[in-house]
Design a protein around this motif. Structure first.
Motif, mmCIF file in Angstrom:
data_model
loop_
_atom_site.group_PDB
_atom_site.id
_atom_site.type_symbol
_atom_site.label_atom_id
_atom_site.label_comp_id
_atom_site.label_asym_id
_atom_site.label_seq_id
_atom_site.Cartn_x
_atom_site.Cartn_y
_atom_site.Cartn_z
ATOM 1 N N SER A 182 0.840 -1.205 0.000
ATOM 2 C CA SER A 182 0.000 0.000 0.000
ATOM 3 C C SER A 182 0.877 1.258 0.000
ATOM 4 N N ALA A 202 1.691 1.705 -3.559
ATOM 5 C CA ALA A 202 0.493 2.182 -4.256
ATOM 6 C C ALA A 202 0.327 3.688 -4.074
ATOM 7 N N MET A 218 -4.304 0.296 -5.470
ATOM 8 C CA MET A 218 -4.148 -0.431 -4.213
ATOM 9 C C MET A 218 -3.048 -1.474 -4.296
ATOM 10 N N ALA A 262 -1.423 -5.099 -3.887
ATOM 11 C CA ALA A 262 -1.953 -6.408 -4.262
ATOM 12 C C ALA A 262 -1.592 -7.494 -3.278
ATOM 13 N N PHE A 295 -2.682 -12.081 -7.232
ATOM 14 C CA PHE A 295 -3.086 -10.881 -6.519
ATOM 15 C C PHE A 295 -3.671 -11.262 -5.177
ATOM 16 N N SER A 323 -7.807 -7.291 -3.568
ATOM 17 C CA SER A 323 -7.593 -6.610 -4.842
ATOM 18 C C SER A 323 -8.233 -7.376 -5.995
ATOM 19 N N GLN A 324 -8.207 -8.688 -5.944
ATOM 20 C CA GLN A 324 -8.849 -9.496 -6.990
ATOM 21 C C GLN A 324 -10.353 -9.240 -7.017
ATOM 22 N N ILE A 330 -11.887 -6.537 -5.950
ATOM 23 C CA ILE A 330 -12.073 -5.163 -6.435
ATOM 24 C C ILE A 330 -12.008 -5.163 -7.959
ATOM 25 N N CYS A 334 -8.813 0.351 -12.230
ATOM 26 C CA CYS A 334 -8.145 -0.196 -11.042
ATOM 27 C C CYS A 334 -6.681 -0.479 -11.393
ATOM 28 N N SER A 349 -3.271 -2.214 -9.617
ATOM 29 C CA SER A 349 -2.764 -3.021 -8.518
ATOM 30 C C SER A 349 -1.258 -2.906 -8.453
ATOM 31 N N LYS A 404 2.275 -4.348 -6.640
ATOM 32 C CA LYS A 404 2.871 -5.442 -5.881
ATOM 33 C C LYS A 404 4.316 -5.122 -5.579
#
Length: 162
Positions: free
Chosen positions: A14, A17, A130, A132, A143, A147-148, A150, A158, A160, A162
């Motif tokens: 996060s 992100a 966000m 992941a 993911f 997150s998946q 979402i 969106c 993601s 990582k």
């Protein structure tokens, strides 16, 4: 102004992100909307394992360490709210350093994917950025499970991280 929703959980993902979202906000005159969903069901050991746990003050660390020793199970809401405030404060400081407009949304409680999607609709965010894999690890997917979900349900862009 384009709103970018950033759900944050104190994980390194996060944090990454937020950086990407801040870059997008700076480039496209966007505004970050930083959200935290209470970490319900997490034991003290899970909370102390958060990347942000170094930001916890001594009394909070002592409470969590005692709970770990006593194997007390999920942390109470009072502790989760305190941790949520610390997480939001930390991410606010990071957003400030990027020099972008941002707002801290109220801490919410519930199923993370549901709460994130409700907030996205409420604030009319055009993008969700966000991490992941945050505090809930999933072995069944590349993911994280939140997150998946979402990605599957969101009606906006969106991203993601990582």
């Amino acid at each position: 102004m384009h709103k970018i929703l950033i759900p944050v959980d104190g994980s390194v993902h996060s944090m990454k992100a937020l950086k990407i979202a801040a870059d997008l906000a700076a480039k496209y005159q966007g505004r970050l909307c930083i959200l935290h969903v209470l970490l319900r069901g997490k034991a003290a050991s899970d909370l102390m394992a958060l990347d942000i746990s170094s930001q916890f003050d001594k009394p909070l660390q002592q409470i969590l360490n005692k709970a770990i020793s006593a194997n007390l199970g999920p942390a109470p809401d009072k502790i989760l709210n305190k941790i949520g405030e610390i997480i939001l404060d930390h991410f606010a400081e990071k957003a400030r350093t990027h020099g972008v407009e941002f707002e801290l949304l109220p801490i919410v409680s519930g199923k993370p994917a549901d709460e994130i999607l409700k907030m996205q609709e409420k604030i009319e965010a055009g993008t969700i950025v966000m991490g992941a894999r945050g505090v809930s690890h999933s072995d069944s997917s590349t993911f994280g499970s939140v997150s998946q979900e979402i990605f599957n349900r969101a009606q906006c862009t969106c991203i993601s991280v990582k």
